[in-house]
Motif scaffolding. Structure first.
Motif, PDB file in Angstrom:
ATOM      1  N   TYR A  60       0.817  -1.211   0.000  1.00  0.00           N
ATOM      2  CA  TYR A  60       0.000   0.000   0.000  1.00  0.00           C
ATOM      3  C   TYR A  60       0.854   1.265   0.000  1.00  0.00           C
ATOM      4  O   TYR A  60       1.925   1.297   0.619  1.00  0.00           O
ATOM      5  CB  TYR A  60      -0.911  -0.011   1.239  1.00  0.00           C
ATOM      6  CG  TYR A  60      -1.801  -1.224   1.240  1.00  0.00           C
ATOM      7  CD1 TYR A  60      -3.073  -1.177   0.670  1.00  0.00           C
ATOM      8  CD2 TYR A  60      -1.344  -2.447   1.729  1.00  0.00           C
ATOM      9  CE1 TYR A  60      -3.864  -2.313   0.617  1.00  0.00           C
ATOM     10  CE2 TYR A  60      -2.125  -3.597   1.674  1.00  0.00           C
ATOM     11  CZ  TYR A  60      -3.393  -3.513   1.122  1.00  0.00           C
ATOM     12  OH  TYR A  60      -4.173  -4.636   1.047  1.00  0.00           O
ATOM     13  N   VAL A  61       0.340   2.298  -0.683  1.00  0.00           N
ATOM     14  CA  VAL A  61       1.015   3.594  -0.749  1.00  0.00           C
ATOM     15  C   VAL A  61      -0.026   4.657  -0.379  1.00  0.00           C
ATOM     16  O   VAL A  61      -1.136   4.654  -0.927  1.00  0.00           O
ATOM     17  CB  VAL A  61       1.556   3.881  -2.171  1.00  0.00           C
ATOM     18  CG1 VAL A  61       2.266   5.228  -2.224  1.00  0.00           C
ATOM     19  CG2 VAL A  61       2.495   2.770  -2.633  1.00  0.00           C
ATOM     20  N   HIS A  62       0.338   5.541   0.562  1.00  0.00           N
ATOM     21  CA  HIS A  62      -0.555   6.636   0.908  1.00  0.00           C
ATOM     22  C   HIS A  62      -0.249   7.835   0.013  1.00  0.00           C
ATOM     23  O   HIS A  62       0.920   8.202  -0.152  1.00  0.00           O
ATOM     24  CB  HIS A  62      -0.352   7.027   2.383  1.00  0.00           C
ATOM     25  CG  HIS A  62      -1.046   8.300   2.738  1.00  0.00           C
ATOM     26  ND1 HIS A  62      -0.384   9.499   2.882  1.00  0.00           N
ATOM     27  CD2 HIS A  62      -2.360   8.578   2.921  1.00  0.00           C
ATOM     28  CE1 HIS A  62      -1.252  10.443   3.156  1.00  0.00           C
ATOM     29  NE2 HIS A  62      -2.457   9.906   3.195  1.00  0.00           N
ATOM     30  N   VAL A  63      -1.276   8.426  -0.586  1.00  0.00           N
ATOM     31  CA  VAL A  63      -1.079   9.625  -1.407  1.00  0.00           C
ATOM     32  C   VAL A  63      -2.049  10.716  -0.944  1.00  0.00           C
ATOM     33  O   VAL A  63      -3.185  10.432  -0.541  1.00  0.00           O
ATOM     34  CB  VAL A  63      -1.282   9.367  -2.917  1.00  0.00           C
ATOM     35  CG1 VAL A  63      -0.257   8.367  -3.438  1.00  0.00           C
ATOM     36  CG2 VAL A  63      -2.684   8.888  -3.244  1.00  0.00           C
ATOM     37  N   THR A  64      -1.595  11.963  -0.994  1.00  0.00           N
ATOM     38  CA  THR A  64      -2.473  13.054  -0.550  1.00  0.00           C
ATOM     39  C   THR A  64      -3.291  13.634  -1.708  1.00  0.00           C
ATOM     40  O   THR A  64      -3.943  14.653  -1.545  1.00  0.00           O
ATOM     41  CB  THR A  64      -1.653  14.189   0.105  1.00  0.00           C
ATOM     42  OG1 THR A  64      -0.760  14.721  -0.876  1.00  0.00           O
ATOM     43  CG2 THR A  64      -0.870  13.705   1.306  1.00  0.00           C
ATOM     44  N   GLY A  65      -3.241  12.974  -2.840  1.00  0.00           N
ATOM     45  CA  GLY A  65      -4.001  13.454  -3.995  1.00  0.00           C
ATOM     46  C   GLY A  65      -3.056  13.867  -5.096  1.00  0.00           C
ATOM     47  O   GLY A  65      -1.895  14.157  -4.849  1.00  0.00           O
ATOM     48  N   GLY A  66      -3.553  13.884  -6.324  1.00  0.00           N
ATOM     49  CA  GLY A  66      -2.678  14.236  -7.434  1.00  0.00           C
ATOM     50  C   GLY A  66      -3.296  13.931  -8.774  1.00  0.00           C
ATOM     51  O   GLY A  66      -4.510  14.097  -8.970  1.00  0.00           O
TER      52      GLY A  66
END
Ligand code: ATP
Length: 147
Positions: A60-66
């Motif tokens: 899993y990878v956490h992303v803040t949006g993009g």
């Protein structure tokens, strides 16, 4: 097993560059499951947890949006900030969570509620990514011991 190159890039660094068998991303149009040789597309990415399927298992990878670009041979996610689960500092996320919860509980005039709520969500998602990854066996850490 067929794979596609998946890269997660932030303004600061390349967070991930791996051959994956499938990747699941929350986009503005809903959750997207991307297999190798997917038709080209572009989409906004919502803050959340990206599920990465590798030949050995999931991580899993956490992303803040993009922003997401899908090409048949390469999937690129440009994120404001992102961390592979094993990179997440749990104590820091816990502190961020408590700070945001305290602000939201006080709700004094100088508290920016939307900002505090967004910070709380980021912290909760980081903690969730760590937990999911722990259960799945931290595949990306095992693949990339130098990270
Ligand atoms: P904090 O209040 O702890 O700084 P934040 O949610 O405000 O958290 P961001 O603005 O989303 O932090 O991210 C700033 C940078 O710090 C980014 O590079 C991000 O990847 C990194 N980062 C934030 N929280 C963590 C964490 N718990 N573990 C590892 N890296 C983190």
């Amino acid at each position: 097993m067929s794979t596609v190159l998946f890269e997660v890039v932030t303004p600061e660094r390349t967070v991930l560059s791996e051959q994956v068998t499938m990747v699941f991303v929350h986009t503005g149009g809903g959750e997207l499951g991307i297999l190798p040789r997917h038709a080209p597309l572009a989409a906004t990415v919502k803050p959340g947890i990206v599920r990465v399927r590798l030949p050995e298992g999931e991580d899993y990878v956490h992303v803040t949006g993009g922003f997401l670009e899908v090409l048949p041979e390469r999937v690129t996610l440009l994120a404001n900030a992102a961390e592979v689960a094993h990179e997440i500092d749990v104590e820091r996320a816990q502190r961020a969570k408590e700070r945001a919860e305290k602000r939201l509980a006080q709700r004094t005039d100088d508290v920016d509620v939307r900002r505090a709520e967004a910070a709380l969500q980021r912290a909760l998602r980081r903690l969730e990514a760590v937990e999911l990854s722990g259960r799945a066996g931290q595949i990306l850490r095992q693949r990339s011991p130098q990270r």
